[in-house]
Design a protein around this motif. Structure first.
Motif, mmCIF file in Angstrom:
data_model
loop_
_atom_site.group_PDB
_atom_site.id
_atom_site.type_symbol
_atom_site.label_atom_id
_atom_site.label_comp_id
_atom_site.label_asym_id
_atom_site.label_seq_id
_atom_site.Cartn_x
_atom_site.Cartn_y
_atom_site.Cartn_z
ATOM 1 N N THR A 431 98.074 -117.700 -97.814
ATOM 2 C CA THR A 431 97.588 -116.486 -97.144
ATOM 3 C C THR A 431 98.711 -115.848 -96.335
ATOM 4 O O THR A 431 98.852 -114.629 -96.292
ATOM 5 N N GLN A 472 90.666 -113.365 -97.745
ATOM 6 C CA GLN A 472 89.997 -114.656 -97.881
ATOM 7 C C GLN A 472 88.651 -114.654 -97.143
ATOM 8 O O GLN A 472 87.663 -115.153 -97.654
ATOM 9 N N ASP A 552 92.995 -112.930 -102.356
ATOM 10 C CA ASP A 552 93.131 -114.210 -101.676
ATOM 11 C C ASP A 552 91.839 -115.006 -101.815
ATOM 12 O O ASP A 552 90.878 -114.761 -101.106
HETATM 13 MG MG MG Z 1 94.410 -119.058 -97.239
#
Ligand code: MG
Ligand code: ADP
Length: 630
Positions: A431, A472, A552
């Protein structure tokens, strides 16, 4: 009135004068209201102070001569006139005090409104790193607690300071004029009262501090348990939760009781003292009258002024605490407003482009589907470079806090239209890499180039506009599903939204909902499944139609079959785009042009699926299931 606030623990401000001046500047923005408030306060307190002056002539000049005489109209008329005048002065005072409170309400609310606005504007343009270093609750409390303590002070304190000040000075002067002997007596009594307030105030402040602490504990616990309801139920912790709450609730009760006991003693004690003060003054005044030093009218007037004198003192002493905590609150608010906003020295801009007659790139007026980086050079020339979506990392090193290095010497190269995948265990830094491409954070060392341009030269808004991201953590806003998808591109038509939803394979579930695209989402989309939320956030990225897409773990909560369907849609979406994909399932990344295996912030392996399998390294272990992705 001695409420919990007026004796609440006072946070001592650091720069009282500077903060007060700055607060006054905010108040001063509403010039008309401020002037109106002061004028009305002047009139109303002057009326209150002066109305009592009429008592003396009424008694000494009209009533006393009438004693023992027959009541006639000639005698009564001037008296009635005098009383009417006194009434008129009182009435003026009442009207002025109405105007004063009206101005004060508008003044307070407009001031708070502009402070809240400045605060919110600043919070919106702070860099993400600011939010990493503080709990959200702490930032929130500036909008709630601190603004509230400002409101407490601005709505009451400001007018109180003006009118009490006038009353105090006016009454004192008139009292001195009437009798300096009695004035000395009153002032002495005042000191006694102030002393007792201080002693009791200290004791109750101790318990109020405890009360605030216990209150914070209770509120924090309630918030935590409401948020964690499901976990509490899963582990059958209801009884323990109730028992613990009972305990801290009881602590709060005890602290509040002690605090309020002292606070509530103060009122009656003060009242009794002021009665004693009144009686003493009356008795001494009587002695002076008997000895011919004062007239009856003087004494009665003076007694009235003792009241006019003690009232503002007790008002001011109450407002003092409000003022201190308001300044402390204002200081915390200004501290946030003064934070350095996210800086942007970028000058390369993203523009709509078209090809000229000779095939050269030039700026277009409207949407052409072709984009170019507009690069203004120092010598005044402007060049255009086609937006292709080439991304390069050159020896990038990064740390969030300046201490712990999270990415070590990362180099990578993504050609336009390539699909680059990152795999690796949780916390490896996947990330983080994507956070650097769109400059959520600034790198410590190395270079990131976008279409050959150092991203630090690109205006942040334009850079981010060219990058589609599915984060995410999905976040949906309160609004309809359609609104949430359109968030990616506010100009999108209904057709665009539906097409994006189809690409993301969200269309089928949305159309099955009773309200379809008009389904209202609340509480971060809590009425949808985790997977459905992810589908919507993919559609949101798709509607933006960006040249570079970052996904993500966008499909981590979606079943494998749906994921396959999305991938087919995505293949269309991805055509001609550079895509960075972080995926949980290795099946998702198989067809990537390059796969980077990350561990502890370093790329340990790279290559396409077949290369990596033949290397028999970490990827091979992951793929063959010898090593689980956590
Ligand atoms: Mg991550
Ligand atoms: N906002 C942040 N502030 C400080 N450290 C962070 C922050 N975000 C992530 N980290 C740390 O950086 C490392 C990499 O995190 P991340 O890139 O989110 O991992 P991944 O996405 O691979 O699971 C972790 O050790 C994590 O603790």
């Amino acid at each position: 009135m001695p409420g919990p606030r007026s004796h609440a623990p006072i946070q001592k401000p650091k720069n009282t004068k500077g903060t007060a001046l700055r607060l006054l500047k905010y108040v001063g923005r509403q010039k008309a209201l401020l002037i109106g408030m002061i004028v009305f306060a002047l009139v109303s307190s002057a009326a209150t102070v002066s109305a009592s002056i009429f008592i003396k002539p009424i008694i000494d000049d009209y009533l006393t001569p009438m004693i023992g005489k027959e009541f006639t109209a000639e005698l009564a008329l001037p008296l009635i006139k005098m009383i009417l005048t006194m009434g008129a002065v009182f009435l003026l005072g009442v009207i002025a005090s109405y105007g004063q409170s009206k101005c004060s309400v508008y003044l307070t609310q407009k001031t708070l409104n502009s402070i809240r606005k400045d605060l919110f504007d600043r919070v919106s343009d702070l860099p993400l790193s600011f939010f990493d270093s503080r709990p959200n609750g702490e930032i929130m409390s500036r909008f709630t607690n601190d603004v509230e303590s400002l409101r407490m002070f601005l709505s009451q304190g400001l007018t109180q300071f003006v009118s009490s000040g006038i009353m105090l000075i006016g009454s004192f002067v008139i009292m001195l004029y009437l009798s300096w002997h009695l004035t000395i007596l009153v002032v002495l009594m005042m000191f006694v009262m102030l002393f007792i307030t201080k002693v009791l105030g200290k004791r109750s402040a101790f318990f109020f501090k405890r009360q605030q602490k216990e209150l914070g504990e209770v509120n924090g616990y309630i918030e935590e348990i409401i948020e964690g309801q499901k976990v509490v139920k899963v582990f059958n912790h209801e009884e323990e939760v109730a028992a613990h709450f009972g305990e801290i609730n009881e602590n709060l009760r005890r602290a509040s009781t002690s605090a309020n006991t002292f606070a509530s003693m103060l009122g009656p004690i003060m009242n009794n003292l002021s009665h004693i003060n009144y009686a003493l003054t009356a008795a001494c005044g009587g002695l002076l009258a008997v000895n011919g030093i004062m007239s009856l009218g003087d004494i009665i007037t003076f007694l009235q002024y003792t009241k006019n004198f003690s009232q503002p003192i007790s008002n001011l002493s109450q407002q003092f605490n409000n003022a201190v905590s308001a300044i402390a609150g204002a200081e915390r608010i200004f501290e946030l407003i003064d934070q350095q906003p996210e800086t942007d020295n970028g000058y390369v801009m993203l523009v709509n482009a078209e090809h000229g007659e000779n095939g050269e790139l030039k700026e277009a007026a409207g949407h052409t589907g072709l984009w170019a980086w507009k690069h203004a050079h120092g010598d005044g020339t402007v060049t255009y470079r086609k937006l292709e979506g080439k991304v390069e990392f050159e020896h990038v090193t990064f740390s969030y806090d300046g201490k712990k290095t999270v990415l070590h010497d990362i180099s990578l190269y993504a050609k336009p239209g390539q699909k680059i995948a990152f795999v690796g265990s949780t916390g490896a830094g996947k990330t983080t890499i994507t956070n650097l491409i769109n400059r959520f954070y600034e790198i410590d060392d190395g270079k990131i180039r976008y279409d050959g341009i150092n991203i630090q030269k690109i205006k942040k808004d334009d850079l981010r506009r060219s990058l589609g991201m599915v984060l995410q953590d999905t976040h949906l806003f309160t609004g309809t599903i359609e609104d949430n998808i359109r968030y990616g591109n506010l100009d999108a038509t209904h057709e665009d939204v539906v097409n994006a939803a189809k690409l993301a394979n969200a269309h089928s579930f949305i159309s099955k909902l009773p309200d379809g695209y008009n389904t209202m989402l609340t509480g971060d989309g809590s009425n949808l499944s985790q997977g459905q939320r992810q589908l919507i956030s993919i559609a949101r990225a798709a509607v933006a139609d960006p040249p570079v897409l970052i996904l993500d773990e966008a499909t981590s909560s979606i079943d494998t079959r749906t994921e396959k369907l999305i991938e087919q849609g995505m293949d269309k979406l991805m055509a001609g785009r550079t895509v960075f994909v972080i995926a949980h399932r290795l099946s998702t990344v198989r067809n990537a042009n390059a796969i980077m295996v990350l561990e502890h912030g370093s790329i340990i392996e790279r290559g396409d699926h077949d290369d990596l399998l033949s290397q028999k390294g970490k990827y091979y272990q992951l793929y063959t299931g010898q090593f689980e992705l956590s």
